[in-house]
Design an enzyme around this catalytic site. Sequence first.
Site, PDB file in Angstrom:
ATOM      1  N   SER A  22      22.260 -25.529  78.394  1.00 39.13           N
ATOM      2  CA  SER A  22      21.207 -24.649  77.869  1.00 39.13           C
ATOM      3  C   SER A  22      19.818 -24.909  78.439  1.00 39.13           C
ATOM      4  O   SER A  22      18.997 -24.006  78.508  1.00 39.13           O
ATOM      5  CB  SER A  22      21.173 -24.761  76.344  1.00 39.13           C
TER       6      SER A  22
ATOM      7  N   LYS B 164      16.079 -19.703  76.407  1.00 41.55           N
ATOM      8  CA  LYS B 164      15.301 -18.960  75.398  1.00 41.55           C
ATOM      9  C   LYS B 164      14.609 -17.712  75.960  1.00 41.55           C
ATOM     10  O   LYS B 164      14.436 -16.728  75.268  1.00 41.55           O
ATOM     11  CB  LYS B 164      14.270 -19.890  74.756  1.00 41.55           C
TER      12      LYS B 164
ATOM     13  N   GLU C  92       7.182 -18.459  65.487  1.00 47.61           N
ATOM     14  CA  GLU C  92       7.033 -19.844  65.051  1.00 47.61           C
ATOM     15  C   GLU C  92       7.781 -20.706  66.042  1.00 47.61           C
ATOM     16  O   GLU C  92       8.671 -20.225  66.751  1.00 47.61           O
ATOM     17  CB  GLU C  92       7.599 -20.077  63.648  1.00 47.61           C
TER      18      GLU C  92
HETATM   19  C1  LIG Z   1      15.981 -24.375  71.586  1.00 49.55           C
HETATM   20  C2  LIG Z   1      17.051 -24.961  72.397  1.00 49.55           C
HETATM   21  C3  LIG Z   1      18.375 -25.080  71.909  1.00 49.55           C
HETATM   22  C4  LIG Z   1      18.777 -24.691  70.514  1.00 49.55           C
HETATM   23  O1  LIG Z   1      18.611 -23.346  70.192  1.00 49.55           O
HETATM   24  P1  LIG Z   1      19.841 -22.352  70.024  1.00 49.55           P
HETATM   25  O2  LIG Z   1      19.251 -21.140  69.426  1.00 49.55           O
HETATM   26  O3  LIG Z   1      20.845 -23.012  69.136  1.00 49.55           O
HETATM   27  O4  LIG Z   1      20.398 -22.112  71.375  1.00 49.55           O
HETATM   28  C5  LIG Z   1      19.342 -25.610  72.744  1.00 49.55           C
HETATM   29  N1  LIG Z   1      19.030 -26.044  73.996  1.00 49.55           N
HETATM   30  C6  LIG Z   1      17.776 -25.964  74.488  1.00 49.55           C
HETATM   31  C7  LIG Z   1      17.519 -26.459  75.861  1.00 49.55           C
HETATM   32  C8  LIG Z   1      16.748 -25.429  73.712  1.00 49.55           C
HETATM   33  O5  LIG Z   1      15.501 -25.362  74.207  1.00 49.55           O
END
Ligand SMILES: *Cc1c(COP(=O)(O)O)cnc(C)c1O
Length: 396
Positions: free
Chosen positions: A379, A92, A114
Amino acid sequence: MTKSYLDTDALGFYGEFGGAYVPELLRPNVEALEAAFNSYCFTEAFETEYANLLRDFVGRPTPLYYAERLSKKYNAHIYLKREDLCHTGAHKVNNTVGQILLAKHMGKTDIIAETGAGQHGVATATVCALMGLNCIVYMGEKDIERQAPNVQRMKMLGAEVRAATSGSKTLKDATNEAIRHWINHPDSYYLIGSVVGPHPYPKIVAYFQSVISKETEQQLKEKTGKSYPDKVIACVGGGSNAAGAFYQFYDNKQVELVAVEAAGFGVNSGKSAATSILGTPGVLHGSLTLLMQDEDGQVTEPHSISAGLDYPGIGPLHAHTIATGRVKAIAITDEEALEAALELSKTEGIIPALESAHALSALDKMTLKPDDVIVVNLSGRGDKDMNTYMQKFQNL
Ligand SMILES: *Cc1c(COP(=O)(O)O)cnc(C)c1O
């Protein structure tokens, strides 16, 4: 030039999805944002500052890690793009660093956002602290109770956390409050955390996350001699990590793109967040996209064990690329994701975020060939999910 999947029309539509459904009062805001993005974010000054922050503050490039034991298990070549190693623990921050530079350039001093589980709130509070800007984060009252560590992080970073007390007191209510704040304070900068919201946000966020696939290309070239893989797998909440991981490959049809959604208790259980299957077209958060709604157009409360995927919509770019068949969607249940989280922990020594575990679990649902080169976008890391892991894995 042929049309790219990433192109929007003049109104911000990817095919039939997208656009900017905002009150007239905010029309100048989204127009000014688009103009600033186009005129500033491709200059040398911006690119240098952004690249320096990504390197020294975020810790990029993140490794592309060859997961040897996982590869043996699945009989294919599996690489993990290690977004879990970014500062603050997930992808993020790639977006919040980019947008905060844009906000600063636009002369903004007050940032609003938000957050659901608090991950985007923390990433926003982090860059506001970095730049010395004011930060207000709207969060559902119920989420504030459930996510105390992230609330504390935001406060330590100097942000004000405001409770959204209407409706179900969760993310969609926080979003409504943030938009209301933006209408009342049009001078503030609204920092959106995924490829959602009115045009040009989906385009801007996808661009800032594209660093993921730009690095992947280079790293694959070094490791395999070829700059693209056979498949890229990423989880989708709003879809920002997926958009970033797919970005460089959308227009290369040799690369299969797989978006993994949260099936929750099961797609047909009534407790799910599999928007591309259960969703119908409607306006959510300022864009026309797929969303989960009842016959009266009321947004249905989604469910996923992972807070980041617990979202009733999907970004318009994903709605479009899934509808046209360019991206394949797979849904993974809570239980399957938990299993995949434990498997990665034990076979590779990496405890993933529950969101990322959904992407890993998709490996089980696919037909793989021994020569396949597969990139799974990891992610985020699992620290934030330890409470869930403690409840679910009591008997290890
Ligand atoms: C917030 C988050 C997501 C989902 O958000 P996307 O905008 O779909 O990428 C996925 N993985 C992690 C670790 C997150 O913190």
